[in-house]
Design a protein around this motif. Sequence first.
Motif, PDB file in Angstrom:
ATOM      1  N   UNK A 620       0.841  -1.187   0.000  1.00  0.00           N
ATOM      2  CA  UNK A 620       0.000   0.000   0.000  1.00  0.00           C
ATOM      3  C   UNK A 620       0.879   1.241   0.000  1.00  0.00           C
ATOM      4  N   UNK A 621       0.352   2.321  -0.588  1.00  0.00           N
ATOM      5  CA  UNK A 621       1.062   3.593  -0.545  1.00  0.00           C
ATOM      6  C   UNK A 621       0.529   4.400   0.631  1.00  0.00           C
ATOM      7  N   UNK A 622       1.428   4.753   1.551  1.00  0.00           N
ATOM      8  CA  UNK A 622       1.066   5.619   2.671  1.00  0.00           C
ATOM      9  C   UNK A 622       1.564   7.023   2.365  1.00  0.00           C
ATOM     10  N   UNK A 623       0.631   7.982   2.304  1.00  0.00           N
ATOM     11  CA  UNK A 623       0.985   9.382   2.085  1.00  0.00           C
ATOM     12  C   UNK A 623       0.599  10.178   3.323  1.00  0.00           C
ATOM     13  N   UNK A 624       1.565  10.840   3.908  1.00  0.00           N
ATOM     14  CA  UNK A 624       1.337  11.651   5.099  1.00  0.00           C
ATOM     15  C   UNK A 624       1.573  13.112   4.751  1.00  0.00           C
ATOM     16  N   UNK A 625       1.051  14.040   5.564  1.00  0.00           N
ATOM     17  CA  UNK A 625       1.350  15.457   5.330  1.00  0.00           C
ATOM     18  C   UNK A 625       2.849  15.692   5.215  1.00  0.00           C
ATOM     19  N   UNK A 626       3.238  16.612   4.349  1.00  0.00           N
ATOM     20  CA  UNK A 626       4.655  16.835   4.070  1.00  0.00           C
ATOM     21  C   UNK A 626       5.432  17.193   5.332  1.00  0.00           C
ATOM     22  N   UNK A 627       4.792  17.882   6.278  1.00  0.00           N
ATOM     23  CA  UNK A 627       5.487  18.304   7.490  1.00  0.00           C
ATOM     24  C   UNK A 627       5.840  17.133   8.403  1.00  0.00           C
ATOM     25  N   UNK A 628       5.291  15.941   8.149  1.00  0.00           N
ATOM     26  CA  UNK A 628       5.610  14.784   8.986  1.00  0.00           C
ATOM     27  C   UNK A 628       6.973  14.186   8.644  1.00  0.00           C
ATOM     28  N   UNK A 629       7.532  14.557   7.475  1.00  0.00           N
ATOM     29  CA  UNK A 629       8.879  14.127   7.152  1.00  0.00           C
ATOM     30  C   UNK A 629       9.006  12.785   6.473  1.00  0.00           C
ATOM     31  N   UNK A 630       7.918  12.270   5.869  1.00  0.00           N
ATOM     32  CA  UNK A 630       7.989  10.969   5.199  1.00  0.00           C
ATOM     33  C   UNK A 630       8.098  11.106   3.680  1.00  0.00           C
ATOM     34  N   UNK A 631       8.387  12.309   3.200  1.00  0.00           N
ATOM     35  CA  UNK A 631       8.595  12.497   1.774  1.00  0.00           C
ATOM     36  C   UNK A 631       7.314  12.357   0.974  1.00  0.00           C
ATOM     37  N   UNK A 632       7.426  12.017  -0.317  1.00  0.00           N
ATOM     38  CA  UNK A 632       6.241  11.935  -1.176  1.00  0.00           C
ATOM     39  C   UNK A 632       5.337  10.748  -0.876  1.00  0.00           C
ATOM     40  N   UNK A 633       5.781   9.838  -0.032  1.00  0.00           N
ATOM     41  CA  UNK A 633       4.968   8.674   0.314  1.00  0.00           C
ATOM     42  C   UNK A 633       5.812   7.420   0.373  1.00  0.00           C
ATOM     43  N   UNK A 634       5.381   6.465   1.168  1.00  0.00           N
ATOM     44  CA  UNK A 634       6.078   5.182   1.296  1.00  0.00           C
ATOM     45  C   UNK A 634       5.175   4.056   0.830  1.00  0.00           C
ATOM     46  N   UNK A 635       5.717   3.204  -0.030  1.00  0.00           N
ATOM     47  CA  UNK A 635       5.054   1.936  -0.312  1.00  0.00           C
ATOM     48  C   UNK A 635       5.424   0.966   0.805  1.00  0.00           C
ATOM     49  N   UNK A 636       4.429   0.392   1.451  1.00  0.00           N
ATOM     50  CA  UNK A 636       4.681  -0.466   2.607  1.00  0.00           C
ATOM     51  C   UNK A 636       4.077  -1.854   2.382  1.00  0.00           C
ATOM     52  N   UNK A 637       4.879  -2.881   2.705  1.00  0.00           N
ATOM     53  CA  UNK A 637       4.372  -4.257   2.751  1.00  0.00           C
ATOM     54  C   UNK A 637       3.974  -4.524   4.194  1.00  0.00           C
ATOM     55  N   UNK A 638       2.770  -5.023   4.403  1.00  0.00           N
ATOM     56  CA  UNK A 638       2.194  -5.149   5.739  1.00  0.00           C
ATOM     57  C   UNK A 638       2.254  -6.594   6.206  1.00  0.00           C
ATOM     58  N   UNK A 639       2.681  -6.780   7.461  1.00  0.00           N
ATOM     59  CA  UNK A 639       2.737  -8.114   8.059  1.00  0.00           C
ATOM     60  C   UNK A 639       1.448  -8.455   8.790  1.00  0.00           C
ATOM     61  N   UNK A 640       1.550  -9.223   9.869  1.00  0.00           N
ATOM     62  CA  UNK A 640       0.381  -9.652  10.637  1.00  0.00           C
ATOM     63  C   UNK A 640      -0.269  -8.451  11.320  1.00  0.00           C
ATOM     64  N   UNK A 641      -1.579  -8.288  11.141  1.00  0.00           N
ATOM     65  CA  UNK A 641      -2.310  -7.141  11.664  1.00  0.00           C
ATOM     66  C   UNK A 641      -2.989  -7.511  12.970  1.00  0.00           C
TER      67      UNK A 641
END
Length: 673
Positions: A620-641
């Motif tokens: 999944x692509x996680x996009x956070x507000x720019x001020x949070x410092x995560x850049x343009x977004x992170x693609x994340x692979x998710x483990x056990x929820x």
Amino acid sequence: MGYTRDAWARGVYAATSDPTSTTPGQLPPPIPGSTGFSFSVQSGTGPWAYRGWTAGGVPLAYLGGGVLLTPLAGAGVMRVAAWWPDAQAVQVVRLTPDGSRRGVRGAYPLAVTEPTRRNAVTNPGVEAGLNGYVPGTGNPTLTRPTTITTLAPAGTDRRNLATNPSLEVSASGWSEYNTNGTVARAAMTTPSVGVASAGSYGLRVTCTTTGDAGASHTVTSGIVPGESYTASAYVQPSTTRDVRLELQWRQGGPTGTVLATDTDTTPAVPAGEWTRVETTRIAPTGADTLIVSVVLLAAAVNDLLDVDAVLAEQAASGAAAEPYFDGDAPGGTWSGTVGESSSTLTVVASVPGGSYTLRATIAAAGTCELTIPTDAITGTEPVTVALDLQVPDLPTAVTVTLGWTDSAGAPLTSSTASLDADARAAVVDQYSRHAVVLTPPAGAASTGSLKLTVDGLPAGGTVELDQVTMESGVTDGSVIDGAMVGGTWTGTPHLSASLLAPVLQVDDGECPLDVPMRYEVYHPALTGGRVRSDPATLDSRGQTWLTHPATPDAPRACVPTTPPQLTRAVEQGVFRTLGRKAPVVISGTRSTPSGTLELGALSWAERDVLLAMLEDGSPLLMRAPAEYGYGPGWWIAVGDVGEDPQGRTVWQQTRILSVPFQVVDGPDPAVAA
């Protein structure tokens, strides 16, 4: 926008031109609320004869595409409108903040399924003068008065989301606003002002207890978060009182969570008269249901409020309500049961969309004829001619005549088509658009002159004409010119033939937040090119979004409770050797971050939406507000929820989802999950 001044760069095939410059030519205006765009480069290897270094080569008119941006912050997407004439497919590319290019998922490529249309009329709206129009029988005087009224372009669909807007069949979908009154379907002895299709019935609210009393209607389809909606209704109180129009936004259906309530009060609505009340508001994040309520304020017992002609439709932010319609209106259709479903209106009749119209005035009673300027259409296909027409007095005949020539240029028998009695009545004292189809005679190879003849006018009679189109084939006759979005003039703006490419739309749910972004549309053919948008910023409004690659146009808002603790692991080998105090360490490349997101869910519905996104294990692509410092977004692979109620009782719905993740490379934009 500035035009490049380098003559070499102005050539249509100038592959070395400044990528930020714009070629000469009239570019269409931006969609309201959107960006503009500029010509970037015409790539490919065009015919040698058109190259700038040829002795007689003349640069072609710019007939390329365009791209416009509209940020939709409430939906977490950048809406991209793109077009290119005669393209079978285009590619939409996002220019990232670091300067790299990334194909937009779902639009790389984007198939073009509709043809590009061409208008052979060389002065369709008289916006630049009366060039090419020639008076005929009746010797009319031609003038060019200004126009001030505009409607939606012909061919535009409007949708009334109210599923029982005029109560002609029943009172289904309506309920009491509160316990202070009752509602019932009732015959309306005074028709709603200006509403031809509202019928003979409406809704009557009877106040049974002193206080506010009203009626509510629920809309459960067509609600898109972040979009603007206009609601209106005609009301008639029995006593002069204030009337409130209320929009309540919910998530999870009519009984779901109330997200917001917007109100607009019209003071002192006069008794015994129909008055239209209206408001325009934006659907909040998560909204899927709209409850429209009309409320009589401070009502006394036995006060009445009649309600009719309810309209709820998506509209531009801040726009006033357009005229009421339902499935019984001309050009209207019901989506389901007649009178008890939403409805769609295809706008066929229109008024001039520019600033001028052509007026032909005859001195003596009789016929008014004029020739309309056109380029020739070659081929043997039928030709569709359409125009906006207004005549103050009912004419006895309205005829369109088209000449033809054979392959040697010799004239052939002309084709004619006439408006019937109903169509002629429709043009009296109002603009009405009409289209006719003209069939070529045997042996025809090209069109000739185009004439309009109106018979039976009184002395001093006038004919007003605007937005004339002539195109090959049988079409709906909707307006085409180079000033429209998707349109291009083939020569001098407003004084040449024009074409209209289909405008494609894609919602990019992977657009970085809070930073200026540009997009480009590519035509990948040999003589294609690319066009770049002006920058636009998708405002996060402090919201974090998750996007699934299979549904890139439908990101979901999420609520991280705390910043994740991040680990950037590294594979290392440590070797301790005899005779050395320090070991020998061999290290690999440090990995991308991993951690755990804690996502809050305030209801089962929110939880289930998040779990549905996580179900297939796709990144999944996680996009956070720019001020949070995560850049343009992170693609994340998710483990056990994990799901944690945090000590709440069993019936309380708030849950915290623990989402362990590893940042990974994103999937190819040309491939869905």
